[in-house]
Write a protein that holds these residues in place. Structure first.
Motif, PDB file in Angstrom:
ATOM      1  N   GLY A 188       8.390 -61.287   4.497  1.00  0.00           N
ATOM      2  CA  GLY A 188       8.372 -60.541   5.753  1.00  0.00           C
ATOM      3  C   GLY A 188       8.774 -61.348   6.959  1.00  0.00           C
ATOM      4  N   LYS A 189       8.692 -62.643   6.882  1.00  0.00           N
ATOM      5  CA  LYS A 189       9.042 -63.499   8.006  1.00  0.00           C
ATOM      6  C   LYS A 189      10.490 -63.971   7.963  1.00  0.00           C
ATOM      7  N   LYS A 190      11.211 -63.630   6.916  1.00  0.00           N
ATOM      8  CA  LYS A 190      12.611 -64.037   6.820  1.00  0.00           C
ATOM      9  C   LYS A 190      13.467 -63.246   7.792  1.00  0.00           C
ATOM     10  N   ARG A 191      14.493 -63.897   8.286  1.00  0.00           N
ATOM     11  CA  ARG A 191      15.433 -63.305   9.244  1.00  0.00           C
ATOM     12  C   ARG A 191      16.823 -63.277   8.630  1.00  0.00           C
ATOM     13  N   ASN A 192      17.722 -62.524   9.278  1.00  0.00           N
ATOM     14  CA  ASN A 192      19.129 -62.490   8.862  1.00  0.00           C
ATOM     15  C   ASN A 192      19.297 -62.059   7.409  1.00  0.00           C
ATOM     16  N   VAL A 193      18.704 -60.931   7.074  1.00  0.00           N
ATOM     17  CA  VAL A 193      18.696 -60.484   5.682  1.00  0.00           C
ATOM     18  C   VAL A 193      19.345 -59.113   5.496  1.00  0.00           C
ATOM     19  N   VAL A 194      19.844 -58.905   4.298  1.00  0.00           N
ATOM     20  CA  VAL A 194      20.226 -57.581   3.815  1.00  0.00           C
ATOM     21  C   VAL A 194      19.105 -57.206   2.849  1.00  0.00           C
ATOM     22  N   TYR A 195      18.545 -56.020   3.012  1.00  0.00           N
ATOM     23  CA  TYR A 195      17.358 -55.642   2.244  1.00  0.00           C
ATOM     24  C   TYR A 195      17.517 -54.258   1.627  1.00  0.00           C
ATOM     25  N   LYS A 196      16.677 -53.995   0.624  1.00  0.00           N
ATOM     26  CA  LYS A 196      16.673 -52.697  -0.051  1.00  0.00           C
ATOM     27  C   LYS A 196      15.247 -52.192  -0.130  1.00  0.00           C
ATOM     28  N   ILE A 197      15.067 -50.904   0.210  1.00  0.00           N
ATOM     29  CA  ILE A 197      13.766 -50.244   0.101  1.00  0.00           C
ATOM     30  C   ILE A 197      13.937 -49.073  -0.863  1.00  0.00           C
ATOM     31  N   ASN A 198      13.125 -49.024  -1.888  1.00  0.00           N
ATOM     32  CA  ASN A 198      13.190 -47.951  -2.876  1.00  0.00           C
ATOM     33  C   ASN A 198      12.250 -46.811  -2.520  1.00  0.00           C
ATOM     34  N   CYS A 199      12.662 -45.604  -2.868  1.00  0.00           N
ATOM     35  CA  CYS A 199      11.793 -44.440  -2.748  1.00  0.00           C
ATOM     36  C   CYS A 199      10.784 -44.494  -3.890  1.00  0.00           C
ATOM     37  N   ASN A 200       9.539 -44.116  -3.599  1.00  0.00           N
ATOM     38  CA  ASN A 200       8.486 -44.120  -4.623  1.00  0.00           C
ATOM     39  C   ASN A 200       8.591 -42.954  -5.603  1.00  0.00           C
ATOM     40  N   GLN A 201       9.238 -41.853  -5.202  1.00  0.00           N
ATOM     41  CA  GLN A 201       9.240 -40.657  -6.030  1.00  0.00           C
ATOM     42  C   GLN A 201      10.570 -40.347  -6.700  1.00  0.00           C
ATOM     43  N   CYS A 202      11.650 -41.015  -6.314  1.00  0.00           N
ATOM     44  CA  CYS A 202      12.943 -40.743  -6.944  1.00  0.00           C
ATOM     45  C   CYS A 202      13.774 -42.024  -6.991  1.00  0.00           C
ATOM     46  N   GLU A 203      15.017 -41.918  -7.397  1.00  0.00           N
ATOM     47  CA  GLU A 203      15.854 -43.103  -7.579  1.00  0.00           C
ATOM     48  C   GLU A 203      16.632 -43.498  -6.322  1.00  0.00           C
ATOM     49  N   VAL A 204      16.347 -42.877  -5.197  1.00  0.00           N
ATOM     50  CA  VAL A 204      17.036 -43.199  -3.954  1.00  0.00           C
ATOM     51  C   VAL A 204      16.559 -44.555  -3.439  1.00  0.00           C
ATOM     52  N   SER A 205      17.471 -45.304  -2.859  1.00  0.00           N
ATOM     53  CA  SER A 205      17.105 -46.544  -2.180  1.00  0.00           C
ATOM     54  C   SER A 205      17.902 -46.646  -0.896  1.00  0.00           C
ATOM     55  N   CYS A 227       9.797 -54.342  -0.547  1.00  0.00           N
ATOM     56  CA  CYS A 227      11.156 -54.399  -0.029  1.00  0.00           C
ATOM     57  C   CYS A 227      11.843 -55.637  -0.618  1.00  0.00           C
ATOM     58  N   GLU A 228      13.041 -55.445  -1.131  1.00  0.00           N
ATOM     59  CA  GLU A 228      13.752 -56.529  -1.803  1.00  0.00           C
ATOM     60  C   GLU A 228      14.818 -57.127  -0.876  1.00  0.00           C
ATOM     61  N   ARG A 285      27.651 -50.542  -8.076  1.00  0.00           N
ATOM     62  CA  ARG A 285      27.194 -49.548  -9.061  1.00  0.00           C
ATOM     63  C   ARG A 285      25.810 -49.861  -9.605  1.00  0.00           C
ATOM     64  N   GLU A 286      25.145 -50.876  -9.036  1.00  0.00           N
ATOM     65  CA  GLU A 286      23.840 -51.289  -9.544  1.00  0.00           C
ATOM     66  C   GLU A 286      22.807 -50.176  -9.431  1.00  0.00           C
ATOM     67  N   TRP A 287      22.866 -49.397  -8.346  1.00  0.00           N
ATOM     68  CA  TRP A 287      21.896 -48.324  -8.141  1.00  0.00           C
ATOM     69  C   TRP A 287      22.585 -46.995  -8.291  1.00  0.00           C
ATOM     70  N   LYS A 288      21.877 -46.041  -8.831  1.00  0.00           N
ATOM     71  CA  LYS A 288      22.456 -44.710  -9.025  1.00  0.00           C
ATOM     72  C   LYS A 288      22.647 -44.011  -7.688  1.00  0.00           C
ATOM     73  N   VAL A 289      21.676 -44.101  -6.808  1.00  0.00           N
ATOM     74  CA  VAL A 289      21.763 -43.400  -5.529  1.00  0.00           C
ATOM     75  C   VAL A 289      21.325 -44.345  -4.427  1.00  0.00           C
ATOM     76  N   THR A 290      22.173 -44.516  -3.415  1.00  0.00           N
ATOM     77  CA  THR A 290      21.789 -45.244  -2.209  1.00  0.00           C
ATOM     78  C   THR A 290      22.266 -44.435  -1.017  1.00  0.00           C
ATOM     79  N   PHE A 291      21.697 -44.701   0.105  1.00  0.00           N
ATOM     80  CA  PHE A 291      22.156 -44.048   1.325  1.00  0.00           C
ATOM     81  C   PHE A 291      21.941 -44.948   2.487  1.00  0.00           C
TER      82      PHE A 291
END
Length: 110
Positions: free
Chosen positions: A18-35, A81-82, A104-110
Motif C-alpha cells: 500500500g505504500k508503494k508509488r508509481n505502480v500499475v495495479y489490478k483490482i479484481n471483482c469479488n463476484q465475477c471475472e472482471v478486473s 490489489c495486485e 490476454r491474461e484476463w478474460k475481462v478487464t475494463f
C-alpha cells in the motif's frame, strides 16, 4: 570481493504494498471475472481509498468501478490489489497499463 553496499541493499525492509508509488495495479471483482487495471504515481493505498470513496459519492460522473458496482451490485477485492508493474515515469506507466489491459491474461478487464 565483499562490499558493504551489497550487504546493505540486500537487507532493506520491503516496502508494504500500500505504500508503494508509481505502480500499475489490478483490482479484481469479488463476484465475477472482471478486473480493473489502473496506474498511480501516488501511494497505492491513497488511490484505493479514492476508488472506495468515489463509489459512495453522489457524483454525476462515475468511474468504471463505480459503474460496475451500481450496475451489478458487485464489490471489488480491495485488500488483494495486485501490483503489475512499477515505473517511475508517467508515460511509461500509461504504456504498461495499456499493455496489461490489452493482454490476454484476463478474460475481462475494463
Amino acid at each position: 570481493m565483499n562490499k558493504l553496499n551489497l550487504f546493505i541493499k540486500t537487507h532493506k525492509d520491503p516496502v508494504p504494498r500500500g505504500k508503494k508509488r508509481n505502480v500499475v495495479y489490478k483490482i479484481n471483482c469479488n463476484q465475477c471475472e472482471v478486473s480493473y487495471v489502473g496506474q498511480t504515481g501516488r501511494r497505492l493505498d491513497t488511490r484505493i481509498a479514492e476508488h472506495k470513496k468515489h463509489i459512495n459519492s453522489k457524483s454525476s460522473t462515475h468511474s468504471v468501478i463505480t459503474d460496475h458496482r451500481l450496475q451489478f451490485g458487485h464489490d471489488f477485492d480491495w485488500d488483494n490489489c495486485e501490483i503489475l508493474d512499477v515505473e517511475r515515469f508517467y508515460n511509461k506507466r500509461l504504456t504498461a497499463k495499456m499493455i496489461y489491459i490489452n493482454s490476454r491474461e484476463w478474460k475481462v478487464t475494463f
